[in-house]
Design an enzyme around this catalytic site. Structure first.
Site, PDB file in Angstrom:
ATOM      1  N   GLY A 152       0.818  -1.203   0.000  1.00 34.56           N
ATOM      2  CA  GLY A 152       0.000   0.000   0.000  1.00 34.56           C
ATOM      3  C   GLY A 152       0.848   1.249   0.000  1.00 34.56           C
ATOM      4  O   GLY A 152       2.080   1.185  -0.055  1.00 34.56           O
ATOM      5  N   TYR A 293      -7.954  -5.870 -12.244  1.00 35.16           N
ATOM      6  CA  TYR A 293      -6.639  -5.963 -12.871  1.00 35.16           C
ATOM      7  C   TYR A 293      -5.591  -6.735 -12.069  1.00 35.16           C
ATOM      8  O   TYR A 293      -4.912  -7.602 -12.596  1.00 35.16           O
ATOM      9  CB  TYR A 293      -6.127  -4.543 -13.133  1.00 35.16           C
TER      10      TYR A 293
END
Length: 523
Positions: A152, A293
């Site tokens: 992240g 994706y």
């Protein structure tokens, strides 16, 4: 212990030796596939920062972590690292390159002693691609140690870093992940778990963490649930991972998702303690691009097959944007499930208009630019016999800058396609990401400030259509988007960012020192 990667006749080999052999063999196949795909359609349009893995309570911790990271290799291919703990000492190995390039020998895996380990595969979205930024990051604390792997991006890391540096903290990397170590080290709590939790309360943005301490294996997920983190089990040994595909490779079972704002402490005896550090939400808001994706098609997210979800995107796209054509073809590989769904819904034949070459060598070793360009042209292999004189519908998962779409459309026309139509299985990307995806700036996003017709002309196709935001939510069976509590983090389409963007706002006010380090490195 039987695992999917083991082969008949390996009884005399240790688990670590089998794992190393598998990594070497399968890693070579992964690299060949990646080279062929990049030669055909170029580098990935979007990359995510990384994948994380952790396990405790097994003598094969390092080997299992290496296998788990290999399954998560699609999430980060620039670097990989593993940290282990043997009850007295931490051990770390960090390298540039693929997991299989660096952890496919038994000697390296044996050096990572202990019954607990965490690992990380990395793409750089904040911080340079140099060894000091490769994770897991380790730090000595007061009478203990800590290793951390982070997936992240933090949206207030530069602000926190500037404040910590002014107060005398010494940073050894330019990765925002080091913020966790610095804040944890400054905490006055006695327990490492409590120290870490205090650090989480000062942080904004997206994170899924695996943390290795003498107190156990710790997992933490941000309060919104932007980045994924799951809990698994292997014969009583708790596992943390970014995706379920990392469980499949070692024969582990999925237990549950880590909740947004939850911290779990896993012990070597299999005990798991859960602490809901932040107020519990009705549901997570995972990044929509995990489903569109990033996640492997064979992973399961929120109880649903990623492959089936992507097929439904194609089915919905067929309903919203049908096309008179002769065949449907994906842009490999990420467009495949959506193209299958589009084909099945429209009744148009599913075909492969683009074929990867398995026999042409890597072009970058050629000394002359013209030779390299010719090699690339040979590798870009439209299926001429199939598409000549035909109307082709190309299906892709997304359009970012539009450069790949334009090249492929030109390629098919040169190969004799009568018409080239393009259908995109998500809405236009009109906002950048700050949570761990390398989406470009507003200026580079082809959909910003342009109509669909203008984008069509730039790409050079006969028609172009994107899946609507409403259609995307319906394809994922979430109903109409709830403006007050969306099911996903979908800011790239909507501009609805679910957290504060402290660093961005400070930069807009010219209030941010952006020089992260004065050390120039070449490796």
């Amino acid at each position: 212990m039987t695992t999917p990667f083991e082969e008949t006749g390996d009884a005399a080999m240790t688990f670590t030796e089998r794992a190393a052999r598998f990594l070497k063999k399968d890693g070579a196949a992964f690299k060949a596939h990646t080279r062929e795909l990049e030669a055909l359609v170029g580098k990935p349009k979007l990359i995510e920062e990384c994948g994380v893995f952790g396990v405790i309570g097994t003598s094969d911790a390092a080997a299992l972590t290496a296998l788990g990271l290999h399954a998560l290799q699609h999430r980060g291919q620039e670097a990989a690292g593993i940290a282990s703990y043997d009850g007295k000492h931490f051990h770390t190995e960090r390298f540039m390159g693929l997991v299989s390039d660096n952890f496919s020998d038994a000697e390296t895996l044996h050096s990572l002693a202990g019954d607990a380990a965490i690992g990380h595969t990395r793409y750089s979205t904040q911080g340079d691609t140099v060894l000091r930024n490769v994770q897991p990051l380790y730090a000595d604390l007061d009478q203990t140690g800590i290793a951390i792997a982070h997936n992240g991006n933090l949206t207030n890391s530069k602000t926190l870093r500037a404040d910590l540096v002014r107060r005398g903290c010494i940073f050894q990397s330019t990765s925002d992940s080091e913020i966790f170590l610095q804040l944890t080290a400054r905490s006055q709590y006695l327990s490492v778990v409590d120290k870490l939790i205090e650090s989480l309360k000062q942080i904004e943005g997206a994170y899924a963490l695996t943390v290795l301490t003498p107190e156990g294996l710790i997992g933490a997920r941000d309060p919104v649930g932007i980045r994924p983190l799951i809990l698994g089990d292997l014969d009583g040994a708790p596992i943390l991972a970014s995706e379920t595909c990392a469980l499949d490779i070692i024969g582990a079972k999925f237990v549950r998702d880590i909740n947004p704002g939850e911290v779990v402490i896993c012990k070597a005896d299999g005990a798991i303690e859960s602490r809901q550090v932040f107020p519990k939400k009705d549901h997570a808001r995972p990044c929509i691009f995990e489903l569109i994706y990033f996640a492997k098609p064979n992973s399961v997210v929120d109880g649903q097959s990623v492959y089936e979800l992507r097929k439904r995107l194609g089915e919905r796209l067929a309903k919203e944007a049908p096309c008179e054509a002769d065949l449907v073809s994906p842009i490999p590989d990420s467009g495949v499930p959506a193209a299958i769904g589009y084909s099945q819904k429209t009744g148009l034949p599913y075909e492969m208009a683009l074929i990867r070459s398995h026999h042409i060598g890597r072009t970058f070793i050629e000394p002359e630019q013209k030779i390299r360009e010719a090699g690339v042209a040979r590798k870009h292999s439209p299926n001429r016999a199939l598409i000549e004189g035909k109307r082709v519908v190309l299906i892709d998962d997304s359009v970012v800058r539009g450069t790949t779409s334009r090249k492929i459309a030109q390629m098919l026309r040169h190969a004799g396609a009568k018409e080239v139509h393009m259908r995109i299985a998500c809405p236009p990307i009109i906002h950048p990401d700050f949570y761990g995806i390398n989406t470009p700036s507003y200026e580079e996003l082809i959909s910003v400030g342009r109509t669909v017709e203008e984008i069509r002309e730039m790409i050079g196709v006969d028609s172009l259509a994107f899946l609507s935001l409403e259609g995307l939510y319906k394809a994922f069976r979430k109903g109409k988007r709830d403006e007050s509590s969306p099911a996903f983090t979908d800011h790239c389409f909507t501009g609805d960012y679910p957290t504060k963007l402290t660093d961005r706002d400070a930069e807009a006010r010219n209030a941010m020192v952006t020089q992260l380090s004065f050390l120039a490195e070449t490796s």
